[in-house]
Write an enzyme that holds these catalytic residues in place. Sequence first.
Site, mmCIF file in Angstrom:
data_model
loop_
_atom_site.group_PDB
_atom_site.id
_atom_site.type_symbol
_atom_site.label_atom_id
_atom_site.label_comp_id
_atom_site.label_asym_id
_atom_site.label_seq_id
_atom_site.Cartn_x
_atom_site.Cartn_y
_atom_site.Cartn_z
ATOM 1 N N SER A 147 0.720 -1.104 -0.095
ATOM 2 C CA SER A 147 0.095 0.047 0.034
ATOM 3 C C SER A 147 0.987 1.365 -0.131
ATOM 4 O O SER A 147 2.078 1.327 0.525
ATOM 5 C CB SER A 147 -0.780 0.071 1.347
ATOM 6 O OG SER A 147 -1.446 1.391 1.318
ATOM 7 N N TYR A 160 -2.034 -0.617 9.555
ATOM 8 C CA TYR A 160 -1.993 -0.930 8.417
ATOM 9 C C TYR A 160 -0.435 -0.711 7.530
ATOM 10 O O TYR A 160 -0.155 -1.367 6.862
ATOM 11 C CB TYR A 160 -3.207 -0.228 7.579
ATOM 12 C CG TYR A 160 -3.302 -0.735 6.170
ATOM 13 C CD1 TYR A 160 -3.901 -2.106 5.987
ATOM 14 C CD2 TYR A 160 -3.092 0.093 5.026
ATOM 15 C CE1 TYR A 160 -4.064 -2.554 4.778
ATOM 16 C CE2 TYR A 160 -3.241 -0.217 3.613
ATOM 17 C CZ TYR A 160 -3.736 -1.611 3.825
ATOM 18 O OH TYR A 160 -4.007 -2.167 2.229
#
Length: 249
Positions: A147, A160
């Site tokens: 990501s 995350y």
Amino acid sequence: MSEPRATSATGRRALVTGGSGAIGGAVCRRLARDGHHVYVHSHRGVTVAEALVGEIRAGGGEATLVSCDLTDGAATRASLEAVLEQGPIQILVNNAGVHDDAVLPGMSATQWQRVIDVSVNGFFNATQPLLLPMIRTRWGRIVNVSSVAALIGNKGQVNYAAAKGALNSATKALALEVATRGITVNSVAPGIIGTPMTAGLFDAKAIERMVPMNRLGSPEEVAALVSFLVSEEAAYVTAQVISVSGGMA
């Protein structure tokens, strides 16, 4: 499981984890279109994954459902051993991941652990059993879906960003371990992609402020990069983290 066709330079056996999600589904469709037999993995989205398998087959492609909890090492190994009975997996896309957002002062230990467990432990549980069979074929492609949050950070996503950052580091280390075996390992780092998960989260002004290209990316644009990285043409590309973010990183 249906019997896959014999592998060739254009048709290999590919496993995509988290195949029921928007990006995972796009990757599955693209790899099937490229001529690979796609093993569509899902845990909680089995109904969606089953429909995707049916869609791929109806379009003339080859697909098989694989269902297991990637955070359960024993269950994942058992599922993958069943797949390996019919031959090695030579393409692995570690796409499974979850969000559980909160600013760190208000984040629970469960939120932290859940996100790390799926992305990091899930990577190990899916990849480790497939490596030796892949190595024996002297050909392989591993693509980890990371990501942009791991590259530039994002408020409310410390868990995350940490999970995907660990995945990027694992990518580089594993690439070195298997570089002489005809296996490449790369990470793809999507930015803001138009999916049901992001629907309604970003208005036009937010996109203009955050994304130099002033638009959302599409799951198909991520899938196109994955398609290249698992191809013969990408044989000299390894240990890379490649952003698909419209210029965010």
